[in-house]
Write an enzyme that holds these catalytic residues in place. Sequence first.
Site, PDB file in Angstrom:
ATOM      1  N   GLU A 116      17.521 103.287  76.260  1.00 50.63           N
ATOM      2  CA  GLU A 116      17.530 104.514  75.457  1.00 50.63           C
ATOM      3  C   GLU A 116      18.041 105.684  76.294  1.00 50.63           C
ATOM      4  O   GLU A 116      17.611 105.832  77.445  1.00 50.63           O
ATOM      5  CB  GLU A 116      16.081 104.806  75.064  1.00 50.63           C
ATOM      6  CG  GLU A 116      15.912 105.391  73.713  1.00 50.63           C
ATOM      7  CD  GLU A 116      14.427 105.627  73.454  1.00 50.63           C
ATOM      8  OE1 GLU A 116      14.121 106.673  72.909  1.00 50.63           O
ATOM      9  OE2 GLU A 116      13.606 104.775  73.805  1.00 50.63           O
ATOM     10  N   LYS A 118      18.226 109.129  78.104  1.00 54.73           N
ATOM     11  CA  LYS A 118      17.157 110.052  78.504  1.00 54.73           C
ATOM     12  C   LYS A 118      17.650 111.464  78.214  1.00 54.73           C
ATOM     13  O   LYS A 118      18.506 111.995  78.923  1.00 54.73           O
ATOM     14  CB  LYS A 118      16.835 109.876  79.985  1.00 54.73           C
ATOM     15  CG  LYS A 118      15.612 110.643  80.416  1.00 54.73           C
ATOM     16  CD  LYS A 118      15.176 110.209  81.801  1.00 54.73           C
ATOM     17  CE  LYS A 118      13.909 110.931  82.234  1.00 54.73           C
ATOM     18  NZ  LYS A 118      14.034 112.385  82.227  1.00 54.73           N
ATOM     19  N   ASP A 120      17.985 115.358  77.984  1.00 54.92           N
ATOM     20  CA  ASP A 120      17.612 116.379  78.952  1.00 54.92           C
ATOM     21  C   ASP A 120      16.899 117.513  78.227  1.00 54.92           C
ATOM     22  O   ASP A 120      17.493 118.520  77.863  1.00 54.92           O
ATOM     23  CB  ASP A 120      18.887 116.881  79.646  1.00 54.92           C
ATOM     24  CG  ASP A 120      18.596 117.339  81.050  1.00 54.92           C
ATOM     25  OD1 ASP A 120      17.415 117.300  81.442  1.00 54.92           O
ATOM     26  OD2 ASP A 120      19.542 117.714  81.756  1.00 54.92           O
ATOM     27  N   TYR A 228      10.307 108.995  71.137  1.00 57.70           N
ATOM     28  CA  TYR A 228      10.550 107.811  71.961  1.00 57.70           C
ATOM     29  C   TYR A 228       9.323 106.939  72.178  1.00 57.70           C
ATOM     30  O   TYR A 228       9.421 105.871  72.754  1.00 57.70           O
ATOM     31  CB  TYR A 228      11.218 108.150  73.287  1.00 57.70           C
ATOM     32  CG  TYR A 228      10.455 109.051  74.235  1.00 57.70           C
ATOM     33  CD1 TYR A 228       9.241 108.671  74.802  1.00 57.70           C
ATOM     34  CD2 TYR A 228      10.979 110.291  74.600  1.00 57.70           C
ATOM     35  CE1 TYR A 228       8.560 109.493  75.680  1.00 57.70           C
ATOM     36  CE2 TYR A 228      10.316 111.120  75.485  1.00 57.70           C
ATOM     37  CZ  TYR A 228       9.097 110.716  76.018  1.00 57.70           C
ATOM     38  OH  TYR A 228       8.436 111.530  76.885  1.00 57.70           O
ATOM     39  N   LYS A 317      19.186 107.169  86.705  1.00 54.46           N
ATOM     40  CA  LYS A 317      19.704 108.532  86.558  1.00 54.46           C
ATOM     41  C   LYS A 317      21.234 108.566  86.647  1.00 54.46           C
ATOM     42  O   LYS A 317      21.852 107.777  87.354  1.00 54.46           O
ATOM     43  CB  LYS A 317      19.125 109.415  87.669  1.00 54.46           C
ATOM     44  CG  LYS A 317      17.614 109.516  87.645  1.00 54.46           C
ATOM     45  CD  LYS A 317      17.126 110.455  86.585  1.00 54.46           C
ATOM     46  CE  LYS A 317      17.093 111.848  87.131  1.00 54.46           C
ATOM     47  NZ  LYS A 317      16.251 112.758  86.359  1.00 54.46           N
ATOM     48  N   CYS A 411      48.901 143.249  90.039  1.00 57.84           N
ATOM     49  CA  CYS A 411      48.975 141.820  89.746  1.00 57.84           C
ATOM     50  C   CYS A 411      49.276 141.047  91.031  1.00 57.84           C
ATOM     51  O   CYS A 411      50.253 141.363  91.719  1.00 57.84           O
ATOM     52  CB  CYS A 411      50.069 141.589  88.703  1.00 57.84           C
ATOM     53  SG  CYS A 411      50.464 139.853  88.467  1.00 57.84           S
ATOM     54  N   CYS A 414      53.060 139.594  90.521  1.00 59.96           N
ATOM     55  CA  CYS A 414      54.290 140.399  90.422  1.00 59.96           C
ATOM     56  C   CYS A 414      54.120 141.843  90.877  1.00 59.96           C
ATOM     57  O   CYS A 414      55.100 142.578  90.951  1.00 59.96           O
ATOM     58  CB  CYS A 414      54.836 140.362  88.997  1.00 59.96           C
ATOM     59  SG  CYS A 414      53.946 141.404  87.836  1.00 59.96           S
ATOM     60  N   CYS A 429      47.745 141.698  83.504  1.00 58.64           N
ATOM     61  CA  CYS A 429      48.939 142.178  84.196  1.00 58.64           C
ATOM     62  C   CYS A 429      49.829 142.819  83.140  1.00 58.64           C
ATOM     63  O   CYS A 429      50.034 142.256  82.070  1.00 58.64           O
ATOM     64  CB  CYS A 429      49.663 140.998  84.847  1.00 58.64           C
ATOM     65  SG  CYS A 429      51.375 141.396  85.246  1.00 58.64           S
ATOM     66  N   CYS A 435      56.802 139.351  84.957  1.00 51.10           N
ATOM     67  CA  CYS A 435      55.865 138.617  85.821  1.00 51.10           C
ATOM     68  C   CYS A 435      56.156 137.108  85.808  1.00 51.10           C
ATOM     69  O   CYS A 435      56.169 136.488  84.743  1.00 51.10           O
ATOM     70  CB  CYS A 435      54.442 138.872  85.337  1.00 51.10           C
ATOM     71  SG  CYS A 435      53.215 137.999  86.313  1.00 51.10           S
TER      72      CYS A 435
HETATM   73  O1  I6G Z   1      10.316 111.508  79.945  1.00 54.05           O
HETATM   74  C1  I6G Z   1      10.679 110.473  79.188  1.00 54.05           C
HETATM   75  C2  I6G Z   1      11.896 110.462  78.570  1.00 54.05           C
HETATM   76  C3  I6G Z   1      12.280 109.388  77.787  1.00 54.05           C
HETATM   77  C4  I6G Z   1       9.795 109.392  79.040  1.00 54.05           C
HETATM   78  C5  I6G Z   1      10.180 108.284  78.245  1.00 54.05           C
HETATM   79  C6  I6G Z   1      11.445 108.308  77.613  1.00 54.05           C
HETATM   80  O2  I6G Z   1      11.751 107.272  76.864  1.00 54.05           O
HETATM   81  C7  I6G Z   1      13.029 107.230  76.281  1.00 54.05           C
HETATM   82  N1  I6G Z   1       9.341 107.254  78.107  1.00 54.05           N
HETATM   83  C8  I6G Z   1       8.168 107.281  78.726  1.00 54.05           C
HETATM   84  C9  I6G Z   1       7.270 106.122  78.583  1.00 54.05           C
HETATM   85  C10 I6G Z   1       7.781 108.350  79.522  1.00 54.05           C
HETATM   86  N2  I6G Z   1       8.593 109.418  79.664  1.00 54.05           N
HETATM   87  C11 I6G Z   1       6.488 108.380  80.210  1.00 54.05           C
END
Ligand code: I6G
Length: 682
Positions: A116, A118, A120, A228, A317, A411, A414, A429, A435
């Site tokens: 899956e 992650k 941000d 999730y 990561k 500039c 030129c 400019c 130029c």
């Molecule tokens: O921080 C997290 C992001 C995504 C997660 C996570 C996750 O699953 C897609 N799953 C778990 C079990 C935990 N943190 C603890």
Amino acid sequence: MSGHSSVKRRMQALRSALTDYNYRYYVLDDPQVPDAEYDRQFRELQALEAEYPDLVTPDSPTQRIGATGETSFDEIVHRLPMLSLENAFSEDELQDFDRRVRERLGTDTDIDYVCEPKLDGLAVSLHYEQGLLTRAATRGDGYSGEDITANIRTIPSVPLKLRGEHVPPLVEVRGEVYMPRAGFESLNGLLRDRGEKTFVNPRNAAAGSLRQKNPKVTAKRPLEFCGYSVAVENEADLPDNQWDCLQLVRQWGFRINPEMRLATGVDECSAAFTDLLNKRADLPYEIDGIVFKVNRLALQQQLGFVSRAPRWAIARKFPAQEEMTTIEAVEFQVGRTGAVTPVARLHPVFVGGVTVSNATLHNMDEIERLGLHVGDTVFIRRAGDVIPQVVKVVPEKRPADARAIVRPEQCPVCGSDVIQIEGEVVARCSGGLYCPAQRKEAIRHYASRKALDIEGLGEKWIDILVDQGQVETVADLYRLSVSVLTGFERMGEKSASNLVAAIDGSRHPALWRFVYALGIREVGEATAKSLARHFGSLEALMAASDDELQSVADVGPVVAGHIRSFFDQPHNQDTIEALREAGVQWQTEVVEAASQPLAGQTWVLTGTLSSMTRDQAKAALEQLGAKVAGSVSAKTHCVVAGEAAGSKRTKAESLGVEIMDEAAFEAFLQNHNITGRDTGPV
Ligand code: I6G
């Protein structure tokens, strides 16, 4: 012995730095280092603590699940701790994870993993009692978080009531609150316009939005939620694997990640990692890795937990999108249209998967907003395929010899004056015709259809002629001969003589076309026509004062400023003189004020006219002094409505604006001795 004490000092330094970073990030909302730097130091401390367990202290940042947040929201104790995930930064670390999983389970066979993205964002926990959302909490320190129910309720993708018939009495859904890229860009744009502090990245923006005291502010922020994981009181109410649990979460009305997939064995996990990394830049939201979870819940239970993370999951990561580096210099570049843009030269840094040594700074306002000096330590962000940006200065790290950044007066290409009109963010400019940085664009515009209409002089030829040094300014076009042109590859005798003839044919343009062709900033076709009509000759226009220029319809202080600074540049004057010497002779116009009965009026054309084209009707109205606009407003004087006129006609009716049908319009033109087909230059 001394080795041991230097390790102790290093651990102490890491603990104190990490504690400080946490405070800056969670309490002050003002990160002092990028996440990647935090992660590196955290891992270094973890590794040292593993090697020297007797040196672990209870206040170490590794000894809690997460970081404490600000305490101004009510506290909520989590029913089950909200753990974090172990990270893998390399293929080897992922393979190690899988090996550990199989060893603990005592199996050689491939494990099924859910893969899956992650997101941000920020982890949150949502509680539903009898199907209704009753509380929402941040992760906080993992044991207790903040009550953000009021803010969470404003997020449209969070269901307030679970869908479906048989929902368990108590449901906890965990997931990520995040801000999609597009929303982040527009929020930052808005904050920038207001002169307010912008957010460093979408996660920072999501965190700032969730921590608002006033839910009405949160409601205006483009936040989304993606689930999730799920927990219920009675395990029998859930399927026996993670994948099916998430399908159930979807049926209850949540968004789950569409990129989610199943992998059998670690090699399929590695393939999923590569696939997702390749897709990363195209996703509408930011992700910082991929999470692998053992699919079967029974196996998850068997594996259990270690300190702050489950043993059955890992986050592989991606390369960090923000890193820290220093500004070595700021240089100014001149674009095709004359925009003078500051560019930061950086100490090279690996960010977003590539080594970066330049970052755009947009304009001087941006430099001021960031408070940037040469020598500063900055956060560089490179997300997706966009140009690297400087998103934050770390003022604490400014060296004593840091230098302020000053925009050049001339500039750098030129030497013409650099002009920044009041109210505009971009400095330019003013040597547009001369130029070298603007050369190709100036020639392309000069030859374009609405300007001098030199057929056959397209971008390809302009590139060749300029790159081969045959043409520097538009005046050089008139020196080109058939023999020079046939010297270039793929230029036959016939096309060469056609091009020379087309250039020759452009020697006697109407004054307005010539004025337009000069490429003065913000002097489009309509303004060029107004200027030609008003001044009658180029000499009069070149000599006009700011006030005189502003007395022309359509010309305000900004446009007048552009016109004046263009004609004030000696290089531009020289090029105009060179054009004259090359035999270019624009036609002087004598236009009596009386022949402009529609001066100052705005007309709109709509529908189809049978006796003339839209361009012919427009030219006729402009000849009488009217401005022709594309939309109807209360300021419109008259709407000419042809066949099948639609919403513009309706709007004119509702505003009480005069409407003329085609017959009335033709009669009107005849009264003014104009035939609609007369499209010659006005
Ligand atoms: O921080 C997290 C992001 C995504 C997660 C996570 C996750 O699953 C897609 N799953 C778990 C079990 C935990 N943190 C603890």
